[in-house]
Design a protein around this motif. Structure first.
Motif, PDB file in Angstrom:
ATOM      1  N   LYS A  99       1.360  -0.033  -9.131  1.00  0.00           N
ATOM      2  CA  LYS A  99       1.265   1.406  -9.416  1.00  0.00           C
ATOM      3  C   LYS A  99       1.786   1.730 -10.807  1.00  0.00           C
ATOM      4  O   LYS A  99       1.171   2.520 -11.540  1.00  0.00           O
ATOM      5  CB  LYS A  99       2.058   2.185  -8.370  1.00  0.00           C
ATOM      6  N   GLU A 100       2.903   1.128 -11.195  1.00  0.00           N
ATOM      7  CA  GLU A 100       3.519   1.423 -12.482  1.00  0.00           C
ATOM      8  C   GLU A 100       2.647   1.006 -13.665  1.00  0.00           C
ATOM      9  O   GLU A 100       2.693   1.633 -14.723  1.00  0.00           O
ATOM     10  CB  GLU A 100       4.874   0.721 -12.578  1.00  0.00           C
TER      11      GLU A 100
ATOM     12  N   GLY B 293       4.612  -1.438  -5.881  1.00  0.00           N
ATOM     13  CA  GLY B 293       5.119  -0.505  -6.877  1.00  0.00           C
ATOM     14  C   GLY B 293       4.831  -0.954  -8.296  1.00  0.00           C
ATOM     15  O   GLY B 293       4.569  -0.132  -9.186  1.00  0.00           O
TER      16      GLY B 293
ATOM     17  N   THR C 155       0.824  -1.206   0.000  1.00  0.00           N
ATOM     18  CA  THR C 155       0.000   0.000   0.000  1.00  0.00           C
ATOM     19  C   THR C 155       0.861   1.261   0.000  1.00  0.00           C
ATOM     20  O   THR C 155       0.596   2.217  -0.753  1.00  0.00           O
ATOM     21  CB  THR C 155      -0.927   0.007   1.227  1.00  0.00           C
TER      22      THR C 155
ATOM     23  N   GLY D 176       3.295   5.783  -3.222  1.00  0.00           N
ATOM     24  CA  GLY D 176       4.508   6.519  -3.537  1.00  0.00           C
ATOM     25  C   GLY D 176       5.440   6.763  -2.374  1.00  0.00           C
ATOM     26  O   GLY D 176       6.463   7.436  -2.535  1.00  0.00           O
TER      27      GLY D 176
ATOM     28  N   PHE E 210       2.326   1.713  -3.414  1.00  0.00           N
ATOM     29  CA  PHE E 210       1.314   2.168  -4.363  1.00  0.00           C
ATOM     30  C   PHE E 210       1.036   3.655  -4.196  1.00  0.00           C
ATOM     31  O   PHE E 210       0.755   4.360  -5.176  1.00  0.00           O
ATOM     32  CB  PHE E 210       0.026   1.360  -4.175  1.00  0.00           C
TER      33      PHE E 210
ATOM     34  N   LYS F 285      -0.855   0.350 -13.565  1.00  0.00           N
ATOM     35  CA  LYS F 285      -2.301   0.445 -13.349  1.00  0.00           C
ATOM     36  C   LYS F 285      -3.030   1.037 -14.555  1.00  0.00           C
ATOM     37  O   LYS F 285      -4.197   0.702 -14.798  1.00  0.00           O
ATOM     38  CB  LYS F 285      -2.599   1.254 -12.095  1.00  0.00           C
TER      39      LYS F 285
END
Length: 271
Positions: free
Chosen positions: A224-225, A221, A204, A209, A207, A227
């Motif tokens: 996140k990259e 991460g 979390t 940052g 995600f 998504k």
């Protein structure tokens, strides 16, 4: 005792993830940050899971990301249990003002949501792996403290603990020789749950940052990259999410089996 099929499956996948993390440098086909293809290339013989948002091999990113995620979660769990269980046992055995002081401090810490507390702390501190482990371990130790103290309070009234005190045994001896061995079953089960919480926590933070920073990779991460690819039907962000889910289920299956087994053994001896 024969291992049930659910525990065997959980142990297999847990061991698989941990072995992949340990031997990541040997089994990863490409480097962690090595660009080897186009953006979101599909699955192929060269890239078993395709590539990510800038052309890095997704399988290699997953392997290295698992290494980072599992390492941070494991170290954070060990720190939280080392701090929380020792303080919890000490509070239960000592009682009095020390118990009240530690309990009220833990209540104060738990009044603030862990994620918000971590975000505030990490926003003013350098986000490095040791700092992440320290912050996560200290925050999670409050939950371990509550459990270990509750278990130890029930144990300290037993006759064998009173006998140890009458023999003149010190507080440290009572904690580690009388309380700890009899509190292992719930602590082992809780350790599995706290480990999964650590995996979700670091994912979390990454995600959002404020977790693992580039060039290191971790599963949160990677989500996140990649998504934005979900909008175009590209499953790159779902693969680390699947890994987190399967690891959580596997560890819980193993922890439940260990708890049931130790409880059965103690029940049989008691009978």
């Amino acid at each position: 005792m024969r291992m049930p099929i659910s525990a065997a499956i959980g142990l297999f996948f847990t061991a698989l993830y941990f072995l992949a993390a340990i031997f990541a440098d040997l089994i990863a086909p490409y480097g962690m940050a090595e660009i080897v293809g186009g953006v979101w290339d599909p699955v192929s013989a060269e890239h078993w899971l395709g590539t990510d948002n800038i052309g890095r091999d997704l399988l290699s990113r997953m392997i290295y990301g698992g290494q980072t995620t599992i390492f941070i979660a494991t170290m954070g769990t060990l720190l939280s249990f080392s701090v929380g269980s020792v303080l919890g046992f000490t509070a239960a055995v000592a009682g009095g003002w020390l118990d009240q002081l530690l309990s009220r401090f833990v209540d104060l810490m738990m009044a603030i949501p862990s994620l918000i507390f971590a975000l505030v702390v990490l926003s003013v501190m350098p986000v490095t792996v040791p700092v992440l482990i320290l912050v996560m371990g200290i925050l999670d130790s409050t939950r371990v403290f509550r459990l270990s103290r509750a278990v130890a309070v029930d144990i300290t009234v037993m006759d064998y603990v009173e006998a140890a005190r009458l023999r003149g045994e010190g507080r440290g001896w009572v904690i580690f020789s009388e309380v700890l061995p009899n509190a292992l079953s719930p602590l082992v089960a809780e350790m599995g749950l706290r480990f999964i919480f650590m995996v979700l926590f670091i994912s979390t933070l990454s995600f959002l940052g404020l977790g693992v920073q580039p060039p290191l990779a971790d599963w949160g991460g990677i989500v996140k990259e990649n998504k934005e690819g979900i909008v175009y039907g590209i499953p790159a962000a779902l693969i680390p999410a699947f890994a987190i889910a399967t690891l959580a289920i596997s560890v819980n299956l193993v922890a439940d089996w260990i708890l049931n087994r130790t409880t059965s053994v103690k029940g049989g001896r008691g009978g």
